[in-house]
Design a protein around this motif. Structure first.
Motif, PDB file in Angstrom:
ATOM      1  N   VAL A 135       2.156   9.527   6.149  1.00  8.58           N
ATOM      2  CA  VAL A 135       0.857   9.692   5.495  1.00  8.58           C
ATOM      3  C   VAL A 135      -0.186   8.953   6.322  1.00  8.58           C
ATOM      4  CG1 VAL A 135       1.829   9.909   3.182  1.00  8.58           C
ATOM      5  CG2 VAL A 135       1.155   7.660   4.012  1.00  8.58           C
ATOM      6  N   GLN A 136      -1.351   9.534   6.407  1.00 14.39           N
ATOM      7  CA  GLN A 136      -2.455   8.905   7.130  1.00 14.39           C
ATOM      8  C   GLN A 136      -3.461   8.405   6.101  1.00 14.39           C
ATOM      9  OE1 GLN A 136      -2.777   8.680  10.705  1.00 14.39           O
ATOM     10  NE2 GLN A 136      -4.293   7.216  10.037  1.00 14.39           N
ATOM     11  N   LEU A 158       0.821  -1.208   0.000  1.00 13.88           N
ATOM     12  CA  LEU A 158       0.000   0.000   0.000  1.00 13.88           C
ATOM     13  C   LEU A 158       0.858   1.263   0.000  1.00 13.88           C
ATOM     14  CD1 LEU A 158      -2.873   1.141   0.169  1.00 13.88           C
ATOM     15  CD2 LEU A 158      -2.706   0.984   2.656  1.00 13.88           C
ATOM     16  N   LEU A 159       1.885   1.275   0.848  1.00 13.92           N
ATOM     17  CA  LEU A 159       2.738   2.461   0.933  1.00 13.92           C
ATOM     18  C   LEU A 159       3.575   2.632  -0.334  1.00 13.92           C
ATOM     19  CD1 LEU A 159       3.874   2.242   4.667  1.00 13.92           C
ATOM     20  CD2 LEU A 159       2.272   3.886   3.650  1.00 13.92           C
ATOM     21  N   SER A 208      15.914   1.709   8.390  1.00 13.40           N
ATOM     22  CA  SER A 208      15.916   2.363   7.089  1.00 13.40           C
ATOM     23  C   SER A 208      14.485   2.573   6.637  1.00 13.40           C
ATOM     24  CB  SER A 208      16.675   1.511   6.073  1.00 13.40           C
ATOM     25  OG  SER A 208      16.650   2.111   4.789  1.00 13.40           O
ATOM     26  N   THR A 209      14.320   3.333   5.574  1.00 16.24           N
ATOM     27  CA  THR A 209      12.987   3.575   5.040  1.00 16.24           C
ATOM     28  C   THR A 209      12.552   2.416   4.139  1.00 16.24           C
ATOM     29  OG1 THR A 209      13.941   4.843   3.202  1.00 16.24           O
ATOM     30  CG2 THR A 209      13.251   6.072   5.149  1.00 16.24           C
ATOM     31  N   ILE A 210      11.268   2.317   3.899  1.00 16.90           N
ATOM     32  CA  ILE A 210      10.706   1.282   3.033  1.00 16.90           C
ATOM     33  C   ILE A 210      11.144   1.547   1.591  1.00 16.90           C
ATOM     34  CG2 ILE A 210       8.528   0.325   2.146  1.00 16.90           C
ATOM     35  CD1 ILE A 210       7.294   1.241   4.857  1.00 16.90           C
ATOM     36  N   PRO A 211      11.632   0.544   0.858  1.00 17.11           N
ATOM     37  CA  PRO A 211      12.013   0.767  -0.544  1.00 17.11           C
ATOM     38  C   PRO A 211      10.812   1.241  -1.373  1.00 17.11           C
ATOM     39  CG  PRO A 211      12.869  -1.330   0.247  1.00 17.11           C
ATOM     40  CD  PRO A 211      11.921  -0.837   1.294  1.00 17.11           C
ATOM     41  N   THR A 212      11.028   2.269  -2.172  1.00 21.11           N
ATOM     42  CA  THR A 212       9.973   2.794  -3.043  1.00 21.11           C
ATOM     43  C   THR A 212      10.544   3.001  -4.447  1.00 21.11           C
ATOM     44  OG1 THR A 212      10.495   5.079  -2.407  1.00 21.11           O
ATOM     45  CG2 THR A 212       8.771   3.946  -1.147  1.00 21.11           C
ATOM     46  N   ALA A 262       4.346   5.840  -5.212  1.00 16.57           N
ATOM     47  CA  ALA A 262       4.486   5.918  -6.674  1.00 16.57           C
ATOM     48  C   ALA A 262       3.439   6.832  -7.302  1.00 16.57           C
ATOM     49  CB  ALA A 262       4.377   4.515  -7.270  1.00 16.57           C
ATOM     50  N   GLY A 263       2.570   7.390  -6.481  1.00 17.76           N
ATOM     51  CA  GLY A 263       1.549   8.313  -6.986  1.00 17.76           C
ATOM     52  C   GLY A 263       0.169   7.712  -7.086  1.00 17.76           C
ATOM     53  N   GLY A 264      -0.005   6.499  -6.607  1.00 18.53           N
ATOM     54  CA  GLY A 264      -1.305   5.846  -6.692  1.00 18.53           C
ATOM     55  C   GLY A 264      -2.291   6.338  -5.647  1.00 18.53           C
ATOM     56  N   GLN A 265      -3.564   6.224  -5.992  1.00 20.65           N
ATOM     57  CA  GLN A 265      -4.646   6.583  -5.078  1.00 20.65           C
ATOM     58  C   GLN A 265      -5.621   5.413  -4.995  1.00 20.65           C
ATOM     59  OE1 GLN A 265      -4.911   9.581  -3.287  1.00 20.65           O
ATOM     60  NE2 GLN A 265      -2.815   9.912  -4.022  1.00 20.65           N
ATOM     61  N   LEU A 266      -6.439   5.418  -3.955  1.00 20.75           N
ATOM     62  CA  LEU A 266      -7.419   4.347  -3.760  1.00 20.75           C
ATOM     63  C   LEU A 266      -8.852   4.810  -3.987  1.00 20.75           C
ATOM     64  CD1 LEU A 266      -5.809   2.757  -0.586  1.00 20.75           C
ATOM     65  CD2 LEU A 266      -5.801   1.812  -2.907  1.00 20.75           C
TER      66      LEU A 266
END
Length: 439
Positions: free
Chosen positions: A398-399, A232-233, A317-321, A238-242
């Motif tokens: 992000v929430q 989800l993150l 570390s941060t989540i790979p994106t 990547a710019g996606g929305q739900l």
């Protein structure tokens, strides 16, 4: 003469009563930490009434604060944070002698849990309800929708709101109205072995190049329907929305294809596979990370802080994106107000202010492995390396609305992901996800 004798007897009785009042007076205060060992019942009262308070407070001037504390975040008997927490309870009643404190341990949900009990007791026994309780955000949304808690916009002291870390206050808001005050915070990120990777892989390209043994919860069992948090993150980054402009469930093809292509390549390289679907919580594979069977793992901050000592040379570390953009989402335990009575609200505010004091929150949160919500409390941590990492991560928080995390778009996103892990090409999985949503 008889009148004088009678008056004398009355006076003697009164003097005797006054003489015995102080030694026998009782005031409810928390028991010392040592006497709290072995509390296991979710309904156990953490407070008790010792004898012999030297200076009794008249009943008319005594106030009671009732608090429900979730078992899920009550320290175990042998946890070093337990005496810190119970000491804070004790110090409150020592400092505010007019207050008695009742802290009752309860499960968050299930039989006898906080949310179910609020539902059943409010219409028939409102006097048995607490003044304050701690809740997860998801439960707070439910409780607010059902009218079980009250807004706190004008009740919270302004200095407490101003002391919070940037963006944290919004976690307690529902449609712009503040219902909860965040108290303990959890963030999601990665843990990696510095001995294996001098620099953590933070992009899809870096992960594919380094081919780590990489674990994360691929399933959503226990989290309801929807997509796993890693997916989800990454889709969100990547710019996606739900949802679309009208608020209806929707997916965006380009971000969807970018994320699915990453997993398709990872499957081909042996980084990912269907075995990820066996995990729904970070705790289910931490042992593999601990033993070296994995060198990169998705974790929440609480698991990392409480268990990292078992894994030498480990760093966050941060989540790979797709582009390396940092992203995380919070989970929070927050204070909510359950009483509408002005007097009880005032008394509850005194206890809340005590627990939100910077020194109190800093000491308990660090010892227990949660992040504090006050900025100064985080700055007081001994572990400033992780505190700095957490603060930078908060800037990229992000929430994702609860309704979106479990809508049909999130479910379609997850279905396509599972298909890719099983060998379906990314293009085909993206088309099927979009088609599933259209149906």
């Amino acid at each position: 003469m008889r009148r004088w004798i009678a008056a004398g007897l009355v006076l003697a009785v009164m003097l005797a009563a006054c003489g015995t009042a102080s030694p026998g007076a009782r005031q409810i205060t928390p028991t010392p930490a040592a006497s709290l060992r072995g509390l296991t019942n979710a309904d156990d009262l953490v407070t008790s009434a010792p004898e012999g308070t030297p200076t009794p407070v008249p009943a008319a001037d005594q106030f009671t604060v009732r608090v429900w504390w979730p078992d899920e975040i009550y320290p175990a008997d042998d946890d070093p944070s337990q005496p810190i927490l119970t000491g804070q309870f004790d110090d409150f009643t020592q400092t505010y002698s007019r207050y008695t404190l009742q802290v009752r341990r309860k499960r968050a949900n299930g039989l006898g849990g906080i949310l179910p009990t609020l539902r059943t007791a409010q219409p028939i026994a409102p006097g048995a309800l607490p003044d304050l309780t701690l809740m997860r955000r998801s439960d707070m949304v439910t409780a607010a929708t059902e009218g079980l808690i009250v807004p706190i916009d004008t009740w919270i002291p302004p200095d407490i709101l101003e002391s919070l870390l940037p963006g944290v206050a919004e976690i307690g808001e529902i449609d712009g109205t503040l219902y909860g005050l965040p108290y303990l915070l959890t963030l999601y990120h990665m843990a990696y072995r510095e001995s294996v990777y001098p620099d953590p892989p933070t992009t899809f390209e870096a992960v594919l190049a380094q081919t780590p043994t990489y674990l994360f919860p691929g399933n959503v069992t226990g989290q309801g329907t929807g997509a796993n948090l890693t997916l989800l993150l990454q889709y969100w980054a990547a710019g996606g929305q739900l949802v679309d402009a009208d608020g209806l469930p929707a997916l965006n093809r380009d971000p969807l294809l970018a994320v699915y292509s990453y997993y398709e390549q990872g499957v081909a390289l042996g980084i990912f596979g269907p075995d990820l679907m066996a995990f729904s919580q970070t705790s289910e594979y931490w042992d593999q990370f601990e033993t070296g069977a994995a060198s990169l793992a998705f974790v929440n901050s609480s698991t990392y802080l409480r268990r990292r000592a078992s894994v030498p040379n480990t760093a966050p570390s941060t989540i790979p994106t797709l582009t390396g953009t940092a992203i995380t989402t919070p989970e929070s335990w927050m204070w909510v107000l359950t009483t509408s009575d002005p007097d009880r609200q005032n008394q509850a505010r005194a206890f809340l202010s005590w627990m939100m004091r910077v020194s109190q929150q800093s000491a308990f949160s660090e010892s227990y492995g949660y992040l504090p919500t006050a900025q100064r409390a985080l700055q007081l941590w001994d572990d400033q390396s992780y505190a700095s990492f957490a603060q930078s991560l908060l800037a990229n928080m992000v929430q994702v609305p609860v309704t979106q995390r479990s809508n049909s778009a999130a479910a379609a996103l997850q279905a396509g992901f599972a298909a890719v892990l099983d060998g379906t090409p990314a293009e085909t999985a993206a088309d099927e996800a979009l088609q599933l949503l259209a149906n």
